[in-house]
Motif scaffolding. Sequence first.
Motif, mmCIF file in Angstrom:
data_model
loop_
_atom_site.group_PDB
_atom_site.id
_atom_site.type_symbol
_atom_site.label_atom_id
_atom_site.label_comp_id
_atom_site.label_asym_id
_atom_site.label_seq_id
_atom_site.Cartn_x
_atom_site.Cartn_y
_atom_site.Cartn_z
ATOM 1 N N VAL A 63 48.928 32.627 39.330
ATOM 2 C CA VAL A 63 49.116 31.559 40.320
ATOM 3 C C VAL A 63 47.850 31.244 41.103
ATOM 4 O O VAL A 63 47.735 30.161 41.693
ATOM 5 C CB VAL A 63 50.250 31.926 41.304
ATOM 6 C CG1 VAL A 63 51.539 32.150 40.564
ATOM 7 C CG2 VAL A 63 49.894 33.141 42.152
ATOM 8 N N ALA A 64 46.872 32.172 41.154
ATOM 9 C CA ALA A 64 45.654 31.940 41.933
ATOM 10 C C ALA A 64 44.437 32.380 41.132
ATOM 11 O O ALA A 64 43.796 33.385 41.448
ATOM 12 C CB ALA A 64 45.726 32.671 43.268
ATOM 13 N N PRO A 65 44.111 31.670 40.078
ATOM 14 C CA PRO A 65 42.981 32.090 39.233
ATOM 15 C C PRO A 65 41.648 32.068 39.968
ATOM 16 O O PRO A 65 40.709 32.737 39.541
ATOM 17 C CB PRO A 65 42.999 31.058 38.100
ATOM 18 C CG PRO A 65 43.726 29.875 38.653
ATOM 19 C CD PRO A 65 44.731 30.441 39.588
ATOM 20 N N GLU A 66 41.536 31.341 41.068
ATOM 21 C CA GLU A 66 40.264 31.307 41.792
ATOM 22 C C GLU A 66 39.970 32.624 42.490
ATOM 23 O O GLU A 66 38.848 32.883 42.927
ATOM 24 C CB GLU A 66 40.267 30.163 42.811
ATOM 25 C CG GLU A 66 41.210 30.313 43.982
ATOM 26 C CD GLU A 66 42.604 29.790 43.716
ATOM 27 O OE1 GLU A 66 43.346 29.518 44.669
ATOM 28 O OE2 GLU A 66 42.953 29.657 42.511
ATOM 29 N N ILE A 67 41.013 33.454 42.638
ATOM 30 C CA ILE A 67 40.817 34.756 43.277
ATOM 31 C C ILE A 67 40.637 35.803 42.175
ATOM 32 O O ILE A 67 41.576 36.098 41.429
ATOM 33 C CB ILE A 67 42.023 35.114 44.170
ATOM 34 C CG1 ILE A 67 42.215 34.045 45.241
ATOM 35 C CG2 ILE A 67 41.833 36.479 44.816
ATOM 36 C CD1 ILE A 67 43.405 34.286 46.132
ATOM 37 N N THR A 68 39.455 36.341 42.046
ATOM 38 C CA THR A 68 39.186 37.384 41.039
ATOM 39 C C THR A 68 39.389 38.754 41.656
ATOM 40 O O THR A 68 39.394 38.909 42.880
ATOM 41 C CB THR A 68 37.755 37.268 40.510
ATOM 42 O OG1 THR A 68 36.841 37.564 41.564
ATOM 43 C CG2 THR A 68 37.485 35.869 39.971
ATOM 44 N N LEU A 69 39.501 39.745 40.776
ATOM 45 C CA LEU A 69 39.694 41.110 41.249
ATOM 46 C C LEU A 69 38.379 41.829 41.498
ATOM 47 O O LEU A 69 38.373 42.944 41.991
ATOM 48 C CB LEU A 69 40.526 41.895 40.240
ATOM 49 C CG LEU A 69 41.918 41.311 39.964
ATOM 50 C CD1 LEU A 69 42.675 42.190 38.980
ATOM 51 C CD2 LEU A 69 42.693 41.156 41.256
ATOM 52 N N GLU A 70 37.271 41.171 41.129
ATOM 53 C CA GLU A 70 35.972 41.789 41.363
ATOM 54 C C GLU A 70 35.445 41.366 42.726
ATOM 55 O O GLU A 70 35.700 40.264 43.190
ATOM 56 C CB GLU A 70 34.974 41.352 40.276
ATOM 57 C CG GLU A 70 35.396 41.759 38.867
ATOM 58 C CD GLU A 70 35.479 43.270 38.728
ATOM 59 O OE1 GLU A 70 34.701 43.963 39.406
ATOM 60 O OE2 GLU A 70 36.337 43.743 37.961
ATOM 61 N N PRO A 71 34.662 42.259 43.359
ATOM 62 C CA PRO A 71 34.081 41.882 44.649
ATOM 63 C C PRO A 71 33.221 40.639 44.519
ATOM 64 O O PRO A 71 32.467 40.489 43.572
ATOM 65 C CB PRO A 71 33.244 43.112 45.032
ATOM 66 C CG PRO A 71 33.828 44.251 44.246
ATOM 67 C CD PRO A 71 34.313 43.655 42.960
ATOM 68 N N GLN A 72 33.362 39.722 45.469
ATOM 69 C CA GLN A 72 32.611 38.482 45.451
ATOM 70 C C GLN A 72 31.274 38.657 46.160
ATOM 71 O O GLN A 72 31.203 39.300 47.209
ATOM 72 C CB GLN A 72 33.406 37.370 46.151
ATOM 73 C CG GLN A 72 34.736 37.084 45.497
ATOM 74 C CD GLN A 72 34.547 36.558 44.085
ATOM 75 O OE1 GLN A 72 33.756 35.660 43.857
ATOM 76 N NE2 GLN A 72 35.260 37.159 43.137
ATOM 77 N N PRO A 73 30.203 38.136 45.601
ATOM 78 C CA PRO A 73 28.908 38.223 46.280
ATOM 79 C C PRO A 73 28.926 37.409 47.572
ATOM 80 O O PRO A 73 29.336 36.266 47.586
ATOM 81 C CB PRO A 73 27.932 37.608 45.266
ATOM 82 C CG PRO A 73 28.769 36.732 44.416
ATOM 83 C CD PRO A 73 30.100 37.389 44.323
ATOM 84 N N ARG A 74 28.510 38.029 48.669
ATOM 85 C CA ARG A 74 28.574 37.376 49.962
ATOM 86 C C ARG A 74 27.212 36.894 50.434
ATOM 87 O O ARG A 74 27.125 36.109 51.359
ATOM 88 C CB ARG A 74 29.139 38.316 51.018
ATOM 89 C CG ARG A 74 30.578 38.735 50.737
ATOM 90 C CD ARG A 74 31.135 39.496 51.918
ATOM 91 N NE ARG A 74 32.504 39.941 51.679
ATOM 92 C CZ ARG A 74 33.248 40.547 52.575
ATOM 93 N NH1 ARG A 74 32.738 40.785 53.768
ATOM 94 N NH2 ARG A 74 34.463 40.934 52.299
#
Length: 660
Positions: free
Chosen positions: A596-607
């Motif tokens: 339902v939310a493919p834009e949210i990945t399970l890997e840490p996002q670079p900030r």
Amino acid sequence: MSTPLFEPGQRPRIWALSISRLRDLFFDIAGEYVERADLRIVSHGFEDAVREIEAAGTGRPDVVIAGGSNGAYLKTRVSVPVVQISPTGFDVMHALARARRDGANVALVTHGNTPDEVRRFVAAFALDVTLASYQSAQDAESVVLDLRDRGIDMLVGPGLATDLAANAGMGAVFLYSRASIRAAFDTALEVAQATRRETVRRQRLDNLLQHLRDGVVALDAQGQVEAMNQRLASLLGIDAARAVGRVLLELAPDLAGSLPEADGDAFCTVRGASYVVHRGPLANSGAAAGTVLTFQESRAVERLDRTLRSRQRVQQFSARYRLDDIVGASDSIERVRTLVRRYARSDATVLILGESGTGKEMVAQSMHQLSARRDFAFVAINCGAFPEALLESELFGYEEGAFTGARKGGKAGLIEVAHRGTLFLDEIGEMPLSLQSRLLRVLQEREVVRLGSTEPTRVDIRVVAATHRALTEGIAAGRFRADLYYRLNILSIALPPLRERPTDLLPLAVELLLQAAAREPRLAARLPDAAAAERVLEGLGDALRHYPWPGNVRELQNVIERLAVELADADTETGTDAIQNGTSGAALSREILRTVAPEITLEPQPRAKKSALTLRERSRHVEADEIRAALVTHGGDRDAVCAALGISKTTLWRKLNAAQ
């Protein structure tokens, strides 16, 4: 000839009319009524008396007193009440006794038929008295002469008969006494007072009818007009005064068949205009007492309906959120709560800064709920959601005829609606420059001028503004007035973005899931409390915390809504096991999240890259994200997106390319 006894005043006007010796009795007792009545003794009778009364105009008497045939004649020919003098039994006895002393043959003459009580009295005492009566003045003369020819030498009767008897050489005893005259005067006073009260009541009723905005007519049981106001008379094209006593349907035959047959409402058309006609009883006794018809123009009903809707809309300007509705325990949120409590005690203008979706309006409503203005309106308007002309009329209102399509009677702007309450200006950075100067005057002078008006209206409001843009950059670019900025930025609250308070993310997600479950019956039983909701979401903690959430709480709410829909549609047994066991929930939730939310990945996002962006660049990316979301919602239709967002195609293209 008439004899006024005193100056006219506010007392009842009573005229005593006589052309006989009755006049002498009027003069004898007139002094007893000087303080209670405006009394005139008029030496006229019959037709001469009628002309005297009609010629008096506004000085006409309230009541007329007359005796015998004169009184009977006037009763049928004048429109004022007539009190006839009636001899008492004592009068008859006393007069007959006097007559028997002075004459051998006595006759008792009365006007009209001889009363039965007189006949019984004469028979009971075996009095040798001839009884006679007359109907008119001419008849009286014939009766008197006939009695004389029959040997009657003493006549007892009213003034006309005794005068005729004296002229005929007979003895005469006047029938009336001072007591009977006083009784007639007392009756006349009561009648005058009752008539005056009824006249005043009718005048008040008529005045009330004339001031009604609707057309009103009162009908008797036969459908004849008893009263009609001028508004209805003008509508029907008739004379209200001449309508009284006539049948309404004869005066206005076009109404036949369109009036309500029973108590209730109906529609009718008069001279091309539509009216709502209400029928009701004239008195509590029902239709036999008459009917009242009220004609209300249908356009007036529609205007009233719009006014009521407008007032109801004003009543709906209220704050829904309280400080307890702000979820989170991080230091930054606690600092926000502290400022809200502190600023709620002040009336100074507040500027709330924060990215889109951080809860700026929730903070504004919480501040209003804690303030002394809590019992008055909380009016919110998004300054970027309206074209300039519409925003101006919404904010400042307008007078009737200010522009084409202006509502009849004008309209109060939202600034006026917020009087004594709070005005929340969301996205203040989007307000056009031309309106910024007008808003500045409102803040400085606390008064507003409607479009098309020159008369300022004083307002007592507290202004809270909010923006996700850097207003200082707008000042530098010439898009925002510096003087308005300093008027707005008296008190300031900066709301932290969701990515800067990761400890609040899971409690927020739990609260949002419980709210979604409350709206979905299939989830309400499965998620009874926060602990159950937390077990469902516990496997998502890392993924939710590592996502930057450019849409902040609004974006989180969207994701939670998607998860709630999936959970509601999942197999009940499987879902229950996942909640109770806490083992398969993580795997299930991760799979749902990927779906339902493919834009949210399970890997840490670079900030690093995100944090390196300037506030202006962040704003551009947020705008671009909102535009892309709108394009998805409208199936790629750019015209529809531009209409929804209130921007041109050129602006849409520029904002999308600026975020690349």
